[in-house]
Enzyme design. Structure first.
Site, PDB file in Angstrom:
ATOM      1  N   ASN A 141      11.102  -5.276  -4.862  1.00 35.17           N
ATOM      2  CA  ASN A 141      11.496  -5.505  -6.262  1.00 35.17           C
ATOM      3  C   ASN A 141      12.446  -4.417  -6.774  1.00 35.17           C
ATOM      4  O   ASN A 141      12.699  -4.319  -7.969  1.00 35.17           O
ATOM      5  CB  ASN A 141      10.256  -5.599  -7.171  1.00 35.17           C
ATOM      6  CG  ASN A 141       9.456  -4.295  -7.199  1.00 35.17           C
ATOM      7  OD1 ASN A 141       9.805  -3.327  -6.516  1.00 35.17           O
ATOM      8  ND2 ASN A 141       8.390  -4.265  -7.985  1.00 35.17           N
TER       9      ASN A 141
ATOM     10  N   HIS B 178      11.980  -1.112  -6.545  1.00 36.00           N
ATOM     11  CA  HIS B 178      11.376   0.158  -6.985  1.00 36.00           C
ATOM     12  C   HIS B 178      11.730   1.290  -6.024  1.00 36.00           C
ATOM     13  O   HIS B 178      12.016   1.059  -4.847  1.00 36.00           O
ATOM     14  CB  HIS B 178       9.862   0.036  -7.214  1.00 36.00           C
ATOM     15  CG  HIS B 178       9.007  -0.014  -5.993  1.00 36.00           C
ATOM     16  ND1 HIS B 178       7.997  -0.937  -5.827  1.00 36.00           N
ATOM     17  CD2 HIS B 178       8.965   0.740  -4.875  1.00 36.00           C
ATOM     18  CE1 HIS B 178       7.390  -0.731  -4.680  1.00 36.00           C
ATOM     19  NE2 HIS B 178       7.965   0.276  -4.072  1.00 36.00           N
TER      20      HIS B 178
HETATM   21  C1  GLP Z   1       5.934   1.849  -1.390  1.00 37.53           C
HETATM   22  C2  GLP Z   1       6.381   3.273  -1.641  1.00 37.53           C
HETATM   23  C3  GLP Z   1       7.886   3.402  -1.681  1.00 37.53           C
HETATM   24  C4  GLP Z   1       8.484   2.657  -0.506  1.00 37.53           C
HETATM   25  C5  GLP Z   1       8.163   1.194  -0.613  1.00 37.53           C
HETATM   26  C6  GLP Z   1       8.728   0.367   0.509  1.00 37.53           C
HETATM   27  O1  GLP Z   1       5.705   1.129  -2.528  1.00 37.53           O
HETATM   28  N1  GLP Z   1       5.842   3.797  -2.840  1.00 37.53           N
HETATM   29  O2  GLP Z   1       8.239   4.763  -1.678  1.00 37.53           O
HETATM   30  O3  GLP Z   1       9.877   2.841  -0.482  1.00 37.53           O
HETATM   31  O4  GLP Z   1       6.753   1.058  -0.579  1.00 37.53           O
HETATM   32  O5  GLP Z   1       7.856   0.386   1.598  1.00 37.53           O
HETATM   33  P1  GLP Z   1       8.178  -0.165   3.026  1.00 37.53           P
HETATM   34  O6  GLP Z   1       9.105   0.801   3.633  1.00 37.53           O
HETATM   35  O7  GLP Z   1       6.854  -0.205   3.721  1.00 37.53           O
HETATM   36  O8  GLP Z   1       8.777  -1.510   2.857  1.00 37.53           O
END
Ligand code: GLP
Length: 264
Positions: A158, A160
C-alpha cells in the site's frame, strides 16, 4: 558508480507536484541481483565512512541483502565494528524472542553474523509500557548519533515505508501507529493467521526517514509494482507515504524487473 551514489542532486518539489526523475533508479533482473547490488551499495557506504549510521529495514525484501552483506563480511572485505544502526520499526506488543519480532529477525539474520558492537545496535522496544517515552528516546538517540547516513527501506504493497501507513496526514516523529487492514493481511504470511498479527506498531516517522543523508529503497516482485509506480511516477500524496521519497535529494531505488513492470 560510487561517485554518482555519493553525490546526489537536490531538487525543489512541493507536495502536490508531479514527481521528478532525478532519483537513481537501478533495475536488476531478479531478487538475487537486486540483493547483490543493494549489498554492494551498503558496503560502499561503510567503506566510505566506517562509522556510518545505518537505518535498517526488515521484511522479506532486505533478507537477501543481509545475506550478501554477511558474505562480504566473511570474505573480510567489510568491517561493522564502528557502524551504528537504528531499525525502522517494531510490532507492538511483541517480545524480542518472538520469531516474528523485528528484534529477532535482525539478531538472527544479520547482527549475530557480523562484528557489530551490541551497544551500537538500536532497536525499538516492542514490549514497552511507555510507548510515548520509547518514541521520544529513540528520536533523541538518532539525533545524538548525528542522524541517519544511509536509510534502507522496503515498501509495503500500500506504499507504506517503515510502518508509516497511508492516511490524511503523516507523522513526523517516531510514533505508535494502528496498522491498516491491508498491512495486517500482507504481513499475516509470517504469522499463523491474521488474528495473530499485532494491530499496532512503533515506527520512526517520515521526518527521520526524509532527513537521512541517503536513502536506498528496495522492491521485488509483481506485488510491489503498483506501489513502486505510485511512489515514483505519481503525485506526492500522504495516501502513498513512499511518494514523499521523491522529495529526497539523494534517493537510490534498486528494484527487480517485476517490481518495475508498471513504470513509465
Ligand atoms: C513491513 C515493514 C516494512 C517493509 C514492508 C514490506 O510492513 N514494516 O518496513 O518494507 O513490510 O515487507 P516485505 O519486504 O516483506 O514485502
Amino acid at each position: 558508480m560510487l561517485e554518482r551514489y555519493l553525490s546526489g542532486v537536490r531538487k525543489n518539489i512541493q507536495p502536490g507536484d508531479k514527481g521528478g526523475n532525478d532519483m537513481q533508479l537501478i533495475i536488476e533482473k531478479n531478487y538475487q541481483e537486486m540483493s547483490k547490488k543493494a549489498a554492494e551499495l551498503v558496503a560502499s557506504q561503510i567503506t566510505f565512512d566506517p562509522a556510518s549510521v545505518l537505518g535498517l529495514a526488515t521484511g522479506s525484501t532486505p533478507l537477501g541483502m543481509y545475506n550478501e552483506l554477511v558474505k562480504i563480511f566473511n570474505k573480510g572485505e567489510i568491517d561493522f565494528s564502528e557502524v551504528i544502526t537504528f531499525n525502522l520499526d517494531e510490532y507492538y506488543k511483541i517480545s524480542p524472542d518472538n520469531k516474528n519480532s523485528y528484534h529477532y529477525y535482525m539478531m538472527n539474520n544479520f547482527f549475530n553474523k557480523i562484528n557489530i558492537k551490541g551497544a551500537n545496535i538500536n532497536l525499538l522496544d516492542g514490549m514497552t509500557d511507555k510507548p510515548q517515552q520509547e518514541c521520544k528516546n529513540y528520536d533523541r538517540e538518532i539525533k545524538r548519533a548525528g542522524g541517519i547516513d544511509l536509510q534502507i527501506l522496503g515498501i509495503g504493497p500500500n506504499g507504506h515505508i517503515g510502518f508509516n501507513e497511508p492516511g490524511d496526514k503523516l507523522c513526523v516523529e517516531t510514533h505508535l501507529v494502528d496498522l491498516t487492514e491491508e498491512t495486517i493481511k500482507a504481513n499475516s504470511r509470517f504469522f499463523a493467521n491474521c488474528k495473530k498479527v499485532p494491530k499496532r506498531a512503533i515506527t520512526v516517522g517520515m521526518a527521520t526517514i526524509l532527513k537521512a543523508e541517503k536513502i536506498l529503497l528496495l522492491a521485488s516482485g509483481k506485488k510491489k509494482a503498483r506501489a513502486v509506480k505510485k511512489a515514483v511516477n505519481g503525485y506526492v500524496d500522504t495516501k502513498i507515504p513512499a511518494s514523499f521519497l521523491q522529495t529526497h535529494p539523494h534517493l537510490t531505488m534498486v528494484i527487480d524487473e517485476e517490481a518495475a513492470l508498471l513504470l513509465d
